[in-house]
Scaffold this motif. Structure first.
Motif, PDB file in Angstrom:
ATOM      1  N   ALA A  58       0.832  -1.208   0.000  1.00 51.81           N
ATOM      2  CA  ALA A  58       0.000   0.000   0.000  1.00 51.81           C
ATOM      3  C   ALA A  58       0.865   1.256   0.000  1.00 51.81           C
ATOM      4  O   ALA A  58       0.522   2.258  -0.639  1.00 51.81           O
ATOM      5  CB  ALA A  58      -0.927  -0.009   1.212  1.00 51.81           C
ATOM      6  N   VAL A  59       1.986   1.212   0.713  1.00 50.83           N
ATOM      7  CA  VAL A  59       2.901   2.354   0.735  1.00 50.83           C
ATOM      8  C   VAL A  59       3.497   2.576  -0.655  1.00 50.83           C
ATOM      9  O   VAL A  59       3.575   3.712  -1.142  1.00 50.83           O
ATOM     10  CB  VAL A  59       4.015   2.136   1.780  1.00 50.83           C
ATOM     11  N   LEU A  60       3.914   1.493  -1.319  1.00 48.22           N
ATOM     12  CA  LEU A  60       4.453   1.616  -2.675  1.00 48.22           C
ATOM     13  C   LEU A  60       3.416   2.207  -3.624  1.00 48.22           C
ATOM     14  O   LEU A  60       3.724   3.087  -4.438  1.00 48.22           O
ATOM     15  CB  LEU A  60       4.895   0.244  -3.193  1.00 48.22           C
ATOM     16  N   GLU A  61       2.187   1.718  -3.519  1.00 50.59           N
ATOM     17  CA  GLU A  61       1.116   2.232  -4.379  1.00 50.59           C
ATOM     18  C   GLU A  61       0.876   3.717  -4.111  1.00 50.59           C
ATOM     19  O   GLU A  61       0.680   4.505  -5.039  1.00 50.59           O
ATOM     20  CB  GLU A  61      -0.168   1.439  -4.140  1.00 50.59           C
ATOM     21  N   HIS A  62       0.910   4.093  -2.839  1.00 49.42           N
ATOM     22  CA  HIS A  62       0.730   5.500  -2.476  1.00 49.42           C
ATOM     23  C   HIS A  62       1.840   6.351  -3.091  1.00 49.42           C
ATOM     24  O   HIS A  62       1.579   7.431  -3.637  1.00 49.42           O
ATOM     25  CB  HIS A  62       0.736   5.633  -0.956  1.00 49.42           C
ATOM     26  N   CYS A  63       3.078   5.872  -3.007  1.00 46.38           N
ATOM     27  CA  CYS A  63       4.211   6.608  -3.574  1.00 46.38           C
ATOM     28  C   CYS A  63       4.050   6.795  -5.076  1.00 46.38           C
ATOM     29  O   CYS A  63       4.393   7.841  -5.631  1.00 46.38           O
ATOM     30  CB  CYS A  63       5.516   5.869  -3.292  1.00 46.38           C
ATOM     31  N   GLU A 124       4.190  -7.869  -7.969  1.00 46.73           N
ATOM     32  CA  GLU A 124       2.785  -7.475  -8.025  1.00 46.73           C
ATOM     33  C   GLU A 124       2.654  -5.969  -8.244  1.00 46.73           C
ATOM     34  O   GLU A 124       1.768  -5.509  -8.980  1.00 46.73           O
ATOM     35  CB  GLU A 124       2.077  -7.888  -6.732  1.00 46.73           C
ATOM     36  N   PHE A 125       3.536  -5.195  -7.619  1.00 44.46           N
ATOM     37  CA  PHE A 125       3.530  -3.742  -7.803  1.00 44.46           C
ATOM     38  C   PHE A 125       3.789  -3.383  -9.264  1.00 44.46           C
ATOM     39  O   PHE A 125       3.093  -2.545  -9.842  1.00 44.46           O
ATOM     40  CB  PHE A 125       4.591  -3.109  -6.900  1.00 44.46           C
ATOM     41  N   VAL A 126       4.771  -4.038  -9.868  1.00 44.04           N
ATOM     42  CA  VAL A 126       5.084  -3.778 -11.276  1.00 44.04           C
ATOM     43  C   VAL A 126       3.909  -4.173 -12.160  1.00 44.04           C
ATOM     44  O   VAL A 126       3.538  -3.448 -13.090  1.00 44.04           O
ATOM     45  CB  VAL A 126       6.364  -4.533 -11.692  1.00 44.04           C
ATOM     46  N   ARG A 127       3.294  -5.318 -11.863  1.00 44.27           N
ATOM     47  CA  ARG A 127       2.175  -5.788 -12.690  1.00 44.27           C
ATOM     48  C   ARG A 127       1.000  -4.820 -12.637  1.00 44.27           C
ATOM     49  O   ARG A 127       0.390  -4.505 -13.663  1.00 44.27           O
ATOM     50  CB  ARG A 127       1.723  -7.171 -12.214  1.00 44.27           C
ATOM     51  N   ARG A 128       0.695  -4.317 -11.448  1.00 43.56           N
ATOM     52  CA  ARG A 128      -0.499  -3.473 -11.286  1.00 43.56           C
ATOM     53  C   ARG A 128      -0.260  -2.017 -11.651  1.00 43.56           C
ATOM     54  O   ARG A 128      -1.131  -1.367 -12.243  1.00 43.56           O
ATOM     55  CB  ARG A 128      -0.993  -3.546  -9.839  1.00 43.56           C
ATOM     56  N   GLU A 129       0.917  -1.478 -11.299  1.00 46.78           N
ATOM     57  CA  GLU A 129       1.140  -0.039 -11.427  1.00 46.78           C
ATOM     58  C   GLU A 129       2.007   0.340 -12.627  1.00 46.78           C
ATOM     59  O   GLU A 129       1.761   1.363 -13.268  1.00 46.78           O
ATOM     60  CB  GLU A 129       1.790   0.499 -10.140  1.00 46.78           C
ATOM     61  N   ILE A 130       3.031  -0.449 -12.912  1.00 52.67           N
ATOM     62  CA  ILE A 130       3.998  -0.069 -13.947  1.00 52.67           C
ATOM     63  C   ILE A 130       3.636  -0.638 -15.314  1.00 52.67           C
ATOM     64  O   ILE A 130       3.751   0.047 -16.338  1.00 52.67           O
ATOM     65  CB  ILE A 130       5.420  -0.531 -13.562  1.00 52.67           C
ATOM     66  N   ALA A 131       3.190  -1.902 -15.348  1.00 57.29           N
ATOM     67  CA  ALA A 131       2.933  -2.560 -16.630  1.00 57.29           C
ATOM     68  C   ALA A 131       1.912  -1.821 -17.502  1.00 57.29           C
ATOM     69  O   ALA A 131       2.122  -1.695 -18.717  1.00 57.29           O
ATOM     70  CB  ALA A 131       2.498  -4.010 -16.397  1.00 57.29           C
TER      71      ALA A 131
END
Length: 217
Positions: A58-63, A124-131
């Motif tokens: 959640a912190v990564l997503e917020h950033c 998972e962060f890369v898949r959801r936010e970066i990809a």
């Protein structure tokens, strides 16, 4: 019946976790320390985020989402928007994020840590936010470069564009030492956006001309 959630409590946890993760890293930061900083019970982490990994995700997503508008919105998805304009919008958003505009200072430190000390939530962060952003950038590169650009060439071009922007985050310390007279003023950031955009467009145009010349031989 589930208990109501309180946004201010969740925000306190996020910001306390951001401070701790930025200072100590994911593995060395403890939930007790985070909750002590937030003045909350450890049970609140489980209630809002499930566990430490969920809190860190959640912190990564917020950033990624706070500060300048999201890349997907910045690039403009309506067909009338010229691709050159969409590229400039992307570069502007990327440079703003790289320089940490309008977001807590710990966001940049956490993202930098994730680059050199990847955690288990990174995939998972890369898949959801970066990809999704990467897919849009690849399509934009193909649109600007014209038909015939291979996938490998398209990836190289996209990485070159992103690299020009990210360099001003990951190498900020070296840049300050090498060029003490170079300051990231508002005017310089505007000029930097124009430079990266023009440089990238010139490179894509050169590839397009090279393919056209090769096809005539």
């Amino acid at each position: 019946m589930s208990e109501p959630q309180h946004p201010e409590t969740k925000a306190r946890l996020l910001h306390a976790a951001g401070e701790c993760f930025a200072e100590k890293g994911y593995h060395r930061a403890s939930l007790r320390e985070i909750c002590r900083l937030a003045d909350l019970n450890v049970a609140m982490v489980k209630y809002y985020f499930g566990d430490k990994a969920g809190l860190y995700a959640a912190v990564l997503e917020h950033c990624h989402q706070c500060g300048p508008p999201r890349f997907v919105q910045e690039m403009g998805k309506t067909p009338p928007t010229p691709p050159e304009v969409r590229l400039r919008q992307f570069v502007r958003a990327m440079v703003a994020r790289a320089r940490g505009e309008d977001r807590p200072a710990w966001c940049g430190r956490i993202l930098n840590r994730e680059l050199v000390e990847p955690t288990e939530v990174r995939a998972e962060f890369v898949r959801r936010e970066i990809a999704p952003v990467s897919s849009l950038l690849l399509a934009l590169v193909q649109e600007l470069a014209g038909p015939g650009l291979s996938r490998r060439e398209t990836i190289r071009c996209a990485l070159s564009i992103v690299g020009q922007c990210l360099h001003h985050r990951v190498a900020a310390g070296n840049i300050a030492l090498l060029y003490p007279d170079y300051a990231y003023t508002a005017a310089e950031l505007d000029a930097l956006v124009e430079h990266i955009t023009a440089f990238s467009l010139a490179g894509l145009a050169a590839l397009r001309r090279a393919r056209a010349a090769s096809s005539r031989e």
